[in-house]
Design an enzyme around this catalytic site. Structure first.
Site, PDB file in Angstrom:
ATOM      1  N   SER A 133       0.835  -1.214   0.000  1.00  0.00           N
ATOM      2  CA  SER A 133       0.000   0.000   0.000  1.00  0.00           C
ATOM      3  C   SER A 133       0.866   1.259   0.000  1.00  0.00           C
ATOM      4  O   SER A 133       0.363   2.347  -0.226  1.00  0.00           O
ATOM      5  CB  SER A 133      -0.897  -0.003   1.226  1.00  0.00           C
ATOM      6  OG  SER A 133      -0.102  -0.140   2.380  1.00  0.00           O
ATOM      7  N   HIS A 140      -3.300  -3.181  -5.248  1.00  0.00           N
ATOM      8  CA  HIS A 140      -3.511  -2.694  -3.878  1.00  0.00           C
ATOM      9  C   HIS A 140      -4.982  -2.871  -3.511  1.00  0.00           C
ATOM     10  O   HIS A 140      -5.839  -2.117  -3.962  1.00  0.00           O
ATOM     11  CB  HIS A 140      -3.086  -1.216  -3.803  1.00  0.00           C
ATOM     12  CG  HIS A 140      -3.336  -0.583  -2.468  1.00  0.00           C
ATOM     13  ND1 HIS A 140      -3.582   0.765  -2.326  1.00  0.00           N
ATOM     14  CD2 HIS A 140      -3.428  -1.124  -1.226  1.00  0.00           C
ATOM     15  CE1 HIS A 140      -3.795   1.036  -1.041  1.00  0.00           C
ATOM     16  NE2 HIS A 140      -3.721  -0.094  -0.372  1.00  0.00           N
ATOM     17  N   GLU A 158      -6.593  -0.713  -6.522  1.00  0.00           N
ATOM     18  CA  GLU A 158      -5.673   0.257  -7.119  1.00  0.00           C
ATOM     19  C   GLU A 158      -4.581  -0.546  -7.828  1.00  0.00           C
ATOM     20  O   GLU A 158      -3.862  -1.316  -7.196  1.00  0.00           O
ATOM     21  CB  GLU A 158      -5.084   1.124  -6.013  1.00  0.00           C
ATOM     22  CG  GLU A 158      -4.890   2.572  -6.348  1.00  0.00           C
ATOM     23  CD  GLU A 158      -4.413   3.371  -5.131  1.00  0.00           C
ATOM     24  OE1 GLU A 158      -4.403   4.600  -5.221  1.00  0.00           O
ATOM     25  OE2 GLU A 158      -4.043   2.763  -4.093  1.00  0.00           O
ATOM     26  N   ASN A 173      -3.845   6.740  -0.859  1.00  0.00           N
ATOM     27  CA  ASN A 173      -3.162   7.030   0.412  1.00  0.00           C
ATOM     28  C   ASN A 173      -2.393   8.341   0.358  1.00  0.00           C
ATOM     29  O   ASN A 173      -2.276   9.044   1.364  1.00  0.00           O
ATOM     30  CB  ASN A 173      -2.239   5.868   0.780  1.00  0.00           C
ATOM     31  CG  ASN A 173      -3.039   4.694   1.314  1.00  0.00           C
ATOM     32  OD1 ASN A 173      -4.225   4.835   1.605  1.00  0.00           O
ATOM     33  ND2 ASN A 173      -2.414   3.538   1.411  1.00  0.00           N
TER      34      ASN A 173
END
Ligand code: T1G
Length: 699
Positions: free
Chosen positions: A402, A423, A435, A473
Site C-alpha cells: 500500500s 492494492h 488500485e 493514500n
C-alpha cells in the site's frame, strides 16, 4: 436490426437492439415502435413477444442522453404507452438483465417470462433518480408496497426465482425464454389485456413509514429516496394517471439535481477507469492464483478470488498462521451462509476453491500470484526473488503493497514487465476498489491483465502511477494530517468526525483510524521518518496515543475509548489532555474552530493533492481519482468524488480559500499549478483535457 417473425405461429417477436446493453433511447425505441405498429395492424399476428438482442433484455434508459434538452424522442415512456395501447397482448421475454427503464417496459406488458439466470432491477436510486417510466406506480400494484420499496430503495438485482416468488415474473423459463414467452402470449391472445396499471396497490402504511425513517436526509444524499417513497405512497393514494404525473415531476427534478449528476458521473468514470491501455492485448481470464501471506489482507484476497470462481492457494510459511486463516475463511463463509446470503452449494464451492500450502512452490503453475506479506521492503523483495525463480513464464506477479516502491520490488526479478501493484482495501473480500499500480517497466499487457482481473473479481480497478501512497493514500495523508492539526488547534475528535460524517462519509478520520488500527499508520510513519525526518509542522498526537498502546478498537482505546465488546466511540477526556499537552509543546493556542473551516481544511488539501497527481500523470483522468475515493475511502457518491465536488463548488473559490489558509497555516495549502491554471481560466476538472501519463521519479 429488429427481428419481426410475424408468423411464429401468430406471435411476432420484437427485440430491443442497441449494443452493448440495449439501452433505451430514440435509436432503439423508434424501430420498435414501428414494428409494434406493424404487428398490431397485421391480422395474422395474435400476440407479441418483446425480447432483447444478444441475450439481454435492456440496461435501461440510455443515460448518455440525459441532460440533452429537449429530451430526445421517442423514449422509454413512448414505448410503454404504445404497449399499453396495443389491442394485442405483449409478453416480455427477459434474458440477461432487465434494469431501470428496461424493467419498466416489461412491467407494462401483460406478462413476463424470465430466463433462469436473468437479473431484474430498478437501480435508479444508485443514479440519484427514481424509476421514471411508471415503475413507482406499476411495481407496488404488481408485487405490493413493501417488496416494491425494497427493490426501488435498494436498487439491487433480484434473480429469476426470487422474481417469480415476488410475482414480478409469471414464469421462469424451463428452456428458451423467448419460446416460453411465445407460448404464454399465444394463450393470452384474444383474452382481455392484463394491464398492471389497472390493478390496485394494497395499502401498507407500516412499510412506507419504515422506509421514511430509514431514508437518508435529503442533504446527505437522500433526495431520490424521499421522492421515490412519495411516489410509492401515491400508487396507493391516487389514481394511476395522477401518480404518473407526480412521478414524472419528481423524476425531472431529480435528473437536474447535482446528486444525480454526481452519481451518474461515478457510473461512467468507473467504466472509463476500467478501459485497458491503448494497444494492449485482450487478456484471457485467470483460472488459478496463489496468494502469498496468510494475514488479514491475504485471507481476504484469497476469498475474493474464490468468490469469483478462481482456484486459489493461500501460502504461508507459518503453519499456525495458515490454520488461523483457514478458520477465519470458514467462519466468514459460515456467517454469510447463516445469514441466508449464500446458498449451501455456493458456500461449499467457494471453500473448495481455496487450498492452503506452506511452500512457495504452490505458486509454480498459476496464472496470477498476489503477494500480501508484511509491509517491509526487504521481506517483499525476498519473496519476489523466490517467486521469480518459481512462477511460470507469463504469470502476473502482483504485490499488494500500500506504500512501498513497486519498481524496487520489480527490480529484484528478471521480469519487471510482469510485475504490477494490486492494492486491495481491507476487508479485501468486501471493499470494491483495486488500485492497480503501474511500475516504470510494467508492460501495458500486464496492466490490461490486472484490469481484467479486477473486473473478474467484481472489483473497480483504477490504474495509478508508482509514487508514495499511489493515488488514494497519498491524498489521504494530506486530509488526516490537517485533521491532526485541527485537533491541536482545539476541535475535539468527535466534532471533526461529525463534520466529515455530515458531509457524507460513513465515518470521520478518527473513528476510521481507530477501526483500521492506529499502529498500522504508526509503523509506516516510523519507517518513513527513519528515511526522512518529518518536514514542517508535525502533530505528535497520533504517535503519543500509540506510545501509550492506544491502537484504537483493537485495544479498547485510541482517539476514543470503547466499552468492551462495543464499537461505539466514546469521547475520552484523556485524549483531550494528550492533545492539549501536544498543543502546548507546539506553542499552539487552542480556539473554537468553525465547522466550515474543519471541512475545508480536511477536503481542500485533498483536492489540491489530486490536482498534483493528475499533473504528474499518476492518475490519467480526474474521474479515476473520484472513483478511487468513492470506492476506497467512502467519499460520498452523491457528491461524485473529490474532484467532481470541487467542480460543483467552483475552483476559483477553492483556490481563494487555499490561499487564505496558506497565509495562516503555511505551504500545505499552496494551490498546485494545475488548480491555479484551471481556476484562472474558468476551467474545471470535468472539462480539462486529460494529461498524458508520464513516469515521475519516485518522491
Ligand atoms: N445508458 C448508457 N450506457 C450504458 C448504460 C445505460 N443505461 N448501461 C451501460 N452502459 C454502457 C457502459 O457505459 C459501457 O460503455 C457499456 O454500456 C457496457 O457497460 C426511465 C431513467 C447493464 C449490468 O442504472 O448496471 O432507466 O464503457 O461495462 O458489466 O426509470 O452496465 O463500453 O463505453 O457496465 O456487462 C438505469 C446501468 C438507467 C443500469 C451491464 N439503469 N448499467 O454490465 O457492462 S436510468 C442502470 C449497468 C433509467 C428509467 C431511468 C451495467 C449492466 P463503455 P458495462 P456489464
Amino acid at each position: 436490426m429488429v427481428e419481426n417473425s410475424a408468423n411464429r405461429d401468430g406471435v411476432s417477436v420484437l427485440r430491443i437492439d442497441n449494443p452493448p446493453v440495449n439501452a433505451l433511447g430514440p435509436h432503439s425505441v423508434a424501430p420498435l415502435l414501428e414494428s409494434l405498429r406493424t404487428a398490431v395492424s397485421d391480422p395474422t399476428v395474435r400476440a407479441v413477444v418483446l425480447a432483447g438482442a444478444r441475450g439481454t433484455f435492456s440496461g435501461g434508459a440510455d443515460m448518455k442522453t440525459f441532460g440533452v434538452t429537449p429530451s430526445p424522442r421517442p423514449h422509454t415512456r413512448d414505448l410503454i404507452d404504445a404497449i399499453e395501447a396495443s389491442p394485442k397482448p405483449v409478453v416480455a421475454a427477459i434474458e440477461g438483465v432487465a434494469m431501470g427503464g428496461g424493467l419498466e417496459v416489461a412491467l407494462a406488458c401483460d406478462a413476463r417470462v424470465a430466463a433462469s439466470d436473468a437479473r431484474l432491477a430498478l437501480p435508479e436510486i444508485t443514479r440519484g433518480l427514481l424509476p421514471g417510466a411508471g415503475g413507482t406506480q406499476r411495481l407496488p400494484r404488481l408485487i405490493g408496497v413493501g417488496p416494491a420499496l425494497a427493490m426501488i430503495l435498494g436498487g439491487e438485482p433480484v434473480g429469476a426465482a426470487r422474481a417469480a416468488e415476488l410475482g414480478l415474473v409469471d414464469r421462469v423459463a424451463r428452456g428458451d425464454a423467448v419460446e416460453d414467452a411465445a407460448e404464454l402470449a399465444r394463450s393470452l391472445a384474444g383474452a382481455p389485456r392484463r394491464r398492471v396499471s389497472e390493478q390496485a396497490a394494497t395499502p401498507d402504511a407500516a412499510a412506507l413509514e419504515a422506509a421514511r425513517r430509514k431514508a437518508q436526509p435529503e442533504a446527505r444524499g437522500g433526495l431520490a429516496e424521499h421522492a421515490a417513497i412519495a411516489c410509492v405512497a401515491d400508487a396507493v393514494d391516487v389514481p394511476f394517471a395522477e401518480g404518473l404525473v407526480r412521478e414524472r415531476q419528481r423524476f425531472v427534478d431529480l435528473i437536474a439535481s447535482e446528486q444525480s449528476k454526481a452519481r451518474i458521473h461515478v457510473f461512467f468514470a468507473e467504466r472509463e477507469a476500467a478501459k485497458p491501455p491503448a494497444g494492449a492485448a485482450t487478456p484471457a481470464p485467470v483460472r488459478t492464483a496463489a496468494v502469498i501471506g496468510g494475514g488479514t489482507m491475504g485471507t481476504g484476497i484469497a476469498m475474493a478470488c474464490a468468490n469469483a470462481g478462481v482456484d486459489v492457494t493461500l501460502v504461508d510459511l507459518q503453519p499456525d498462521l495458515l490454520e488461523r486463516a483457514r478458520g477465519i475463511i470458514a467462519g466468514n463463509y459460515g456467517a454469510t451462509l447463516s445469514k441466508g446470503k449464500l446458498s449451501q452449494a455456493d458456500h461449499d464451492a467457494r471453500i473448495a476453491r481455496i487450498a492452503f500450502a506452506t511452500s512457495l512452490d504452490a505458486a509454480a503453475n498459476v496464472d496470477l500470484v498476489i503477494e500480501a506479506v508484511f509491509e517491509e521492503m526487504d521481506v517483499k523483495q525476498d519473496v519476489f526473488r523466490k517467486l521469480d525463480a518459481i512462477a511460470r513464464r507469463g504469470a502476473i506477479l502482483a504485490t499488494n503493497t500500500s506504500t512501498l516502491d513497486v519498481d524496487a520490488i520489480a527490480g529484484v526479478t528478471a521480469r519487471p514487465q510482469d510485475v504490477v501493484g494490486m492494492h486491495f482495501f481491507s476487508p479485501a473480500n468486501v471493499m470494491k476498489l483495486l488500485e492497480i499500480v503501474r511500475g516504470a517497466r510494467t508492460s501495458p499487457d500486464t496492466v490490461a491483465r490486472a484490469l481484467a482481473v479486477a473486473k473478474q473479481l467484481k472489483k473497480v480497478g483504477v490504474v495509478a502511477g508508482n509514487c508514495d501512497g499511489f493515488i488514494g493514500n497519498r491524498m489521504l495523508y494530506t486530509y488526516t494530517r490537517q485533521a491532526g492539526f485541527l485537533l491541536e488547534e482545539g476541535a475535539p475528535p468527535q466534532r471533526i468526525d461529525a463534520v466529515i460524517k455530515d458531509f457524507g462519509f460513513p465515518m470521520g478520520p478518527f473513528a476510521m483510524g481507530d477501526l483500521a488500527g492506529l499502529d498500522v499508520g504508526w509503523r509506516i510513519r516510523k519507517r518513513r521518518h527513519a528515511e526522512h525526518p518529518p518536514e514542517g509542522r508535525y502533530s505528535r498526537v497520533a504517535d503519543r496515543l500509540c506510545e501509550l498502546g492506544r491502537f484504537g478498537q483493537k485495544t479498547g482505546a485510541g482517539y476514543y475509548r470503547y466499552e468492551s465488546g462495543s464499537r461505539t466511540p466514546v469521547p475520552d477526556p484523556d485524549v483531550d489532555a494528550i492533545v492539549r499537552e501536544c498543543a502546548r509543546e507546539g506553542g499552539i493556542v487552542q480556539r473554537d474552530v468553525a465547522d466550515d473551516e474543519i471541512l475545508k481544511r480536511c477536503m481542500y488539501p485533498l483536492i489540491n493533492e489530486g490536482a498534483k497527481i493528475l499533473a504528474e500523470g499518476i492518475a490519467a483522468r480526474p474521474g479515476d481519482i473520484d472513483v478511487v475515493w468513492v470506492y476506497g475511502y467512502g467519499f460520498p457518491a452523491f457528491r461524485g468524488g473529490p474532484l467532481r465536488w470541487a467542480d460543483a463548488i467552483g475552483l476559483r473559490s477553492i483556490v481563494a480559500d487555499l490561499e487564505t489558509f496558506e497565509r495562516e497555516h503555511g505551504d500545505a495549502f499552496t494551490p498546485s499549478p494545475l488548480l491555479r491554471e484551471l481556476a484562472a481560466s474558468g476551467g474545471s476538472f470535468g472539462t480539462m483535457k486529460t494529461v498524458d501519463a508520464k513516469e515521475p521519479a519516485r518522491a
